[in-house]
Design an enzyme around this catalytic site. Sequence first.
Site, PDB file in Angstrom:
ATOM      1  CG  ASN A 116      38.670  34.404  37.825  1.00  0.00           C
ATOM      2  OD1 ASN A 116      39.869  34.458  38.199  1.00  0.00           O
ATOM      3  ND2 ASN A 116      38.104  35.391  37.110  1.00  0.00           N
TER       4      ASN A 116
ATOM      5  NE  ARG B 195      43.681  39.765  42.196  1.00  0.00           N
ATOM      6  CZ  ARG B 195      44.368  40.172  41.157  1.00  0.00           C
ATOM      7  NH1 ARG B 195      45.437  40.877  41.194  1.00  0.00           N
ATOM      8  NH2 ARG B 195      43.272  40.691  40.159  1.00  0.00           N
TER       9      ARG B 195
ATOM     10  CG  ASP C 225      46.606  38.031  46.244  1.00  0.00           C
ATOM     11  OD1 ASP C 225      47.563  38.002  45.080  1.00  0.00           O
ATOM     12  OD2 ASP C 225      46.103  39.203  46.537  1.00  0.00           O
TER      13      ASP C 225
ATOM     14  CE1 TYR D 270      51.522  39.100  30.304  1.00  0.00           C
ATOM     15  CE2 TYR D 270      52.300  38.994  28.200  1.00  0.00           C
ATOM     16  CZ  TYR D 270      51.569  38.470  29.197  1.00  0.00           C
ATOM     17  OH  TYR D 270      51.095  37.130  29.007  1.00  0.00           O
TER      18      TYR D 270
END
Length: 310
Positions: A42, A65, A90, A229
């Site tokens: 998105n 999501r 999701d 991460y």
Amino acid sequence: MVGSKEKRDKRLQQISLLRTIPYSDHQRWWTSETVAVVTGANRGIGFEMVKQLAGHGLTVILTSRDENVGFEAAKVLQEGGFNVDFHRLDILDSSSIQDFCQWIKDKYGFVDVLINNAGVNYNVGTHNSVENSHMVISTNYNGTKNIIKAMIPLMRQASPGARIVNVTSRLGRLKGRHSKLENEAVRAKLMDVDSLTEEMVDETVTEFLKQVEEGTWESGGWPHSFTDYSVSKMAVNAYTRVLAKELSERPEGEKIYANCFCPGWVKTAMTGYAGNISAEDGADTGVWLALLPDQAITGKFFAERREISF
């Protein structure tokens, strides 16, 4: 560091030029019927990959999501004349993955390209907290694995081969200038691609999360910046190699090629807009990998359209 900055800027200029050269007819293995899925699309790099793939004439499914945000993002591209569809996804939710796969099957029948971009990072700047480690590993590693496994049966069997592209990071490298991994046992285990298995990758992230819970991770030899991460991306890199090895055993006409790439430090919400690369440049290598002409390139790691070491 000036030299490396100049080199990077020069390389990005070259890539921007390469991007303006259209693919020739014999290079274009795809048509408007070719279906690509981009997860977490998105905004940022994901959105840009959807735009570039659609610009090359593919049918692209943008997933997000957040239903409303994703729908609006797809609408922007549709209004720009791009062949883009939207569906909520999701990757942490097995029923959402199931719904998505069923929708793909009913509406399109198959997928040719899967780009796994959905991911999270909670550390910005020099901040390095591990309090969200479970969420980071669950999303970036387990979520990516889950959507790949669900999508493989839906990948089109055709001579050019289907493609899986995982968005990862140089922060997850096992050796080289960017590697901050000091755990030699983990490095040796993940570097040995011939004996590497998915279970071994799972064990590595489990070990990390256990140390986080026990409060011993700092002496565990894990990277000391963007720790959770980096570990999540190290796991995705290793899993990409395992996956490529497994998929390479498929017969001709059913091949699926799996690679990963680092988009660089991109100016997006994930980096707190502190990056030094535009989303357009960051998306480039992922799109290039997804569209590689009929060559059996698989199990490799790329950055700026060049292969780099794991």
